[in-house]
Enzyme design. Structure first.
Site, PDB file in Angstrom:
ATOM      1  N   TYR A  25       0.835  -1.196   0.000  1.00 31.59           N
ATOM      2  CA  TYR A  25       0.000   0.000   0.000  1.00 31.59           C
ATOM      3  C   TYR A  25       0.873   1.251   0.000  1.00 31.59           C
ATOM      4  O   TYR A  25       0.664   2.167  -0.797  1.00 31.59           O
ATOM      5  CB  TYR A  25      -0.943  -0.023   1.210  1.00 31.59           C
ATOM      6  CG  TYR A  25      -1.751   1.242   1.364  1.00 31.59           C
ATOM      7  CD1 TYR A  25      -2.774   1.538   0.468  1.00 31.59           C
ATOM      8  CD2 TYR A  25      -1.500   2.130   2.395  1.00 31.59           C
ATOM      9  CE1 TYR A  25      -3.516   2.711   0.599  1.00 31.59           C
ATOM     10  CE2 TYR A  25      -2.242   3.293   2.537  1.00 31.59           C
ATOM     11  CZ  TYR A  25      -3.240   3.574   1.635  1.00 31.59           C
ATOM     12  OH  TYR A  25      -3.967   4.736   1.766  1.00 31.59           O
ATOM     13  N   GLU A  47     -11.516   5.734   3.901  1.00 29.68           N
ATOM     14  CA  GLU A  47     -11.008   6.566   4.994  1.00 29.68           C
ATOM     15  C   GLU A  47     -12.120   6.835   6.005  1.00 29.68           C
ATOM     16  O   GLU A  47     -11.882   6.832   7.203  1.00 29.68           O
ATOM     17  CB  GLU A  47     -10.414   7.873   4.469  1.00 29.68           C
ATOM     18  CG  GLU A  47      -9.122   7.709   3.694  1.00 29.68           C
ATOM     19  CD  GLU A  47      -7.939   7.199   4.510  1.00 29.68           C
ATOM     20  OE1 GLU A  47      -7.993   7.193   5.757  1.00 29.68           O
ATOM     21  OE2 GLU A  47      -6.935   6.807   3.879  1.00 29.68           O
ATOM     22  N   TRP A  55      -5.948   1.366  10.199  1.00 27.18           N
ATOM     23  CA  TRP A  55      -5.938   1.266   8.741  1.00 27.18           C
ATOM     24  C   TRP A  55      -5.707  -0.175   8.319  1.00 27.18           C
ATOM     25  O   TRP A  55      -6.205  -0.623   7.293  1.00 27.18           O
ATOM     26  CB  TRP A  55      -4.899   2.207   8.148  1.00 27.18           C
ATOM     27  CG  TRP A  55      -4.940   2.206   6.649  1.00 27.18           C
ATOM     28  CD1 TRP A  55      -3.959   1.797   5.806  1.00 27.18           C
ATOM     29  CD2 TRP A  55      -6.031   2.609   5.809  1.00 27.18           C
ATOM     30  NE1 TRP A  55      -4.381   1.928   4.499  1.00 27.18           N
ATOM     31  CE2 TRP A  55      -5.643   2.425   4.477  1.00 27.18           C
ATOM     32  CE3 TRP A  55      -7.308   3.107   6.071  1.00 27.18           C
ATOM     33  CZ2 TRP A  55      -6.473   2.716   3.405  1.00 27.18           C
ATOM     34  CZ3 TRP A  55      -8.134   3.400   4.985  1.00 27.18           C
ATOM     35  CH2 TRP A  55      -7.716   3.198   3.678  1.00 27.18           C
TER      36      TRP A  55
END
Length: 190
Positions: A25, A47, A55
């Site tokens: 990522y 988000e 995350w």
């Protein structure tokens, strides 16, 4: 510095080096300027889904989100109704939070109601070009900025949800509207 004859790449301090999903990522997506409408819609909503969670949780559920939300097809999501919400509340592939699920559907409807393309609206908060920041350490990166607060205010005015100033700044970083790779990171662009 090398290991087994290969150079060790210096990354931002938030990247766990032993987590291949996080490394990929960071190395391939985070901070890369994104202008594709569907990809921007996905990142904005992921988000929002992350609010209050790690995350890592969202990264691991990303494919589940793509399946659950019609490959992030805004028009299809905008047609979701209460039966879809109930179905999604039972889907272990996503975060099963009614408010966050309903926010994605509402955000799809808000996107369709825009008078400008979503990408144009989002990128207008950085003048259409990535803002490259000179941050030496993770501690110098703010949780929000005046730009993310302004973006949050405008998105909320237009009916978007789970788009607070901190969420908007994380989105701006993820989608490459800002480059917050630290100065020592190999991905830094400036």
């Amino acid at each position: 510095m090398t290991t087994h004859g290969r150079p060790i790449l210096q990354r931002c301090a938030w990247v766990p080096p032993d987590d291949p999903l996080y490394v990929a990522y960071h190395d391939e997506e985070w901070g890369v300027p994104e202008r594709d409408e569907r990809a921007l819609f996905e990142l904005l909503n992921l988000e929002g889904a992350q609010a209050g969670l790690s995350w890592s949780t969202i990264l691991r559920k990303r494919e589940g989100y793509r399946r659950a939300f019609a490959g992030w097809d805004v028009e299809a999501i905008a047609r979701f109704g209460e039966r879809d919400v109930e179905r999604l509340l039972g889907d272990a592939g996503i975060v099963r939070h009614r408010g966050k699920i309903e926010a994605v559907i509402g955000n799809a409807r808000a996107t369709l109601a825009l008078d400008v393309p979503l990408a144009e609206l989002l990128w207008s908060f950085v003048g259409g070009e990535p803002k490259v920041n000179a941050r030496r350490t993770l501690g110098e990166i703010p949780a929000q900025t005046p730009e993310s607060a302004a973006l949050s205010k405008e998105l909320k005015r237009r009916g978007f949800r789970f788009t607070g100033p901190t969420t908007c700044y994380a989105f701006m970083q993820a989608a490459g509207l800002v480059d917050d790779h630290t100065l020592d990171c190999f991905r830094r662009s400036g």
